[in-house]
Design a protein around this motif. Structure first.
Motif, mmCIF file in Angstrom:
data_model
loop_
_atom_site.group_PDB
_atom_site.id
_atom_site.type_symbol
_atom_site.label_atom_id
_atom_site.label_comp_id
_atom_site.label_asym_id
_atom_site.label_seq_id
_atom_site.Cartn_x
_atom_site.Cartn_y
_atom_site.Cartn_z
ATOM 1 N N THR A 9 9.588 2.783 3.867
ATOM 2 C CA THR A 9 8.269 2.165 3.982
ATOM 3 C C THR A 9 7.276 3.113 4.638
ATOM 4 N N LEU A 10 6.117 3.197 4.015
ATOM 5 C CA LEU A 10 4.984 3.965 4.529
ATOM 6 C C LEU A 10 4.041 3.001 5.228
ATOM 7 N N TYR A 11 3.439 3.445 6.335
ATOM 8 C CA TYR A 11 2.530 2.589 7.085
ATOM 9 C C TYR A 11 1.169 3.262 7.267
ATOM 10 N N LEU A 12 0.172 2.430 7.462
ATOM 11 C CA LEU A 12 -1.127 2.904 7.920
ATOM 12 C C LEU A 12 -1.571 1.946 9.018
ATOM 13 N N GLN A 13 -1.495 2.404 10.254
ATOM 14 C CA GLN A 13 -1.975 1.621 11.386
ATOM 15 C C GLN A 13 -3.466 1.882 11.528
ATOM 16 N N MET A 14 -4.238 0.819 11.482
ATOM 17 C CA MET A 14 -5.691 0.938 11.523
ATOM 18 C C MET A 14 -6.225 0.206 12.742
ATOM 19 N N ASN A 15 -6.812 0.934 13.662
ATOM 20 C CA ASN A 15 -7.389 0.371 14.885
ATOM 21 C C ASN A 15 -8.894 0.589 14.909
ATOM 22 N N SER A 16 -9.558 -0.133 15.770
ATOM 23 C CA SER A 16 -11.015 -0.011 15.928
ATOM 24 C C SER A 16 -11.720 -0.068 14.582
ATOM 25 N N LEU A 17 -11.347 -1.035 13.790
ATOM 26 C CA LEU A 17 -11.921 -1.158 12.446
ATOM 27 C C LEU A 17 -13.409 -1.490 12.506
ATOM 28 N N ASN A 18 -14.146 -0.979 11.542
ATOM 29 C CA ASN A 18 -15.561 -1.298 11.441
ATOM 30 C C ASN A 18 -15.880 -1.668 9.986
ATOM 31 N N PRO A 19 -17.017 -2.248 9.721
ATOM 32 C CA PRO A 19 -17.328 -2.718 8.360
ATOM 33 C C PRO A 19 -17.255 -1.609 7.305
ATOM 34 N N GLU A 20 -17.486 -0.366 7.690
ATOM 35 C CA GLU A 20 -17.404 0.740 6.728
ATOM 36 C C GLU A 20 -15.973 0.995 6.256
ATOM 37 N N ASP A 21 -14.993 0.401 6.913
ATOM 38 C CA ASP A 21 -13.597 0.542 6.500
ATOM 39 C C ASP A 21 -13.210 -0.465 5.421
ATOM 40 N N THR A 22 -14.109 -1.350 5.087
ATOM 41 C CA THR A 22 -13.841 -2.349 4.055
ATOM 42 C C THR A 22 -13.590 -1.698 2.702
ATOM 43 N N GLY A 23 -12.581 -2.196 2.008
ATOM 44 C CA GLY A 23 -12.290 -1.672 0.674
ATOM 45 C C GLY A 23 -10.882 -2.046 0.244
ATOM 46 N N THR A 24 -10.538 -1.582 -0.947
ATOM 47 C CA THR A 24 -9.177 -1.739 -1.427
ATOM 48 C C THR A 24 -8.398 -0.491 -1.053
ATOM 49 N N TYR A 25 -7.273 -0.675 -0.419
ATOM 50 C CA TYR A 25 -6.448 0.436 0.051
ATOM 51 C C TYR A 25 -5.243 0.594 -0.870
ATOM 52 N N TYR A 26 -5.015 1.829 -1.275
ATOM 53 C CA TYR A 26 -3.938 2.150 -2.200
ATOM 54 C C TYR A 26 -2.956 3.129 -1.573
ATOM 55 N N CYS A 27 -1.718 2.907 -1.857
ATOM 56 C CA CYS A 27 -0.652 3.841 -1.537
ATOM 57 C C CYS A 27 -0.406 4.690 -2.789
ATOM 58 N N ALA A 28 -0.194 5.978 -2.598
ATOM 59 C CA ALA A 28 -0.004 6.846 -3.754
ATOM 60 C C ALA A 28 0.943 7.981 -3.409
ATOM 61 N N SER A 29 1.407 8.641 -4.463
ATOM 62 C CA SER A 29 2.346 9.736 -4.267
ATOM 63 C C SER A 29 2.073 10.866 -5.243
ATOM 64 N N MET A 30 2.295 12.084 -4.751
ATOM 65 C CA MET A 30 2.225 13.250 -5.637
ATOM 66 C C MET A 30 3.586 13.485 -6.275
ATOM 67 N N SER A 31 3.637 14.513 -7.089
ATOM 68 C CA SER A 31 4.913 14.899 -7.683
ATOM 69 C C SER A 31 5.562 16.044 -6.925
ATOM 70 N N THR A 32 4.961 16.438 -5.781
ATOM 71 C CA THR A 32 5.504 17.519 -4.972
ATOM 72 C C THR A 32 5.849 17.019 -3.581
ATOM 73 N N TRP A 33 6.657 17.777 -2.854
ATOM 74 C CA TRP A 33 7.089 17.315 -1.543
ATOM 75 C C TRP A 33 6.032 17.524 -0.481
ATOM 76 N N TRP A 34 5.156 18.548 -0.726
ATOM 77 C CA TRP A 34 4.126 18.777 0.282
ATOM 78 C C TRP A 34 2.782 18.338 -0.276
ATOM 79 N N CYS A 35 1.891 17.991 0.642
ATOM 80 C CA CYS A 35 0.633 17.380 0.242
ATOM 81 C C CYS A 35 -0.440 18.445 0.024
#
Length: 122
Positions: free
Chosen positions: A77-103
């Motif tokens: 499981t991958l996580y995204l801990q989001m603190n101190s949220l503000n209205p500009e953080d509103t949106g649809t959040y997507y998890c994604a992956s590359m085809s390589t091990w490094w980003c």
């Protein structure tokens, strides 16, 4: 089977916190770069944070100090801990992956989840 399933979105007031989760197939989790993206209405998709196979992370300047990407190897499981949220953080959040091990900053993300909505009210 390649699979990414997000959860944890919701509505929160400014200043609040949320933790997003992304359940990944074992192949992706153990071998590939993973990341979180977000897209607000009328805006382009934004890369929020990435984590490579070995745990090295990067965060967008807009979320540094507030958001943290991490992963739990035991739970695939991958996580995204989001603190101190503000209205500009509103949106649809997507998890994604590359085809390589490094980003690679210029690399293409080829596997995507269905997205989870985050709404931050002022």
């Amino acid at each position: 089977q390649v699979q990414l399933v997000e959860s944890g979105g919701g509505s929160v007031q400014a200043g609040g916190s949320l933790r997003l989760s992304c359940q990944a197939s074992e192949y992706i989790f153990n071998n590939l770069c993973m990341g979180w993206f977000r897209q607000a209405p009328t805006k382009e998709r934004e890369k929020v944070a990435t984590i490579d196979r070995d745990g090295s992370t990067r965060h967008a300047d807009s979320v540094k100090g507030r958001f943290t990407i991490s992963k739990d190897n035991a739970k695939n499981t991958l996580y995204l801990q989001m603190n101190s949220l503000n209205p500009e953080d509103t949106g649809t959040y997507y998890c994604a992956s590359m085809s390589t091990w490094w980003c690679s900053p210029m690399g293409e993300y080829i596997y995507w989840g269905q997205g989870t909505q985050v709404t931050v009210s002022s």
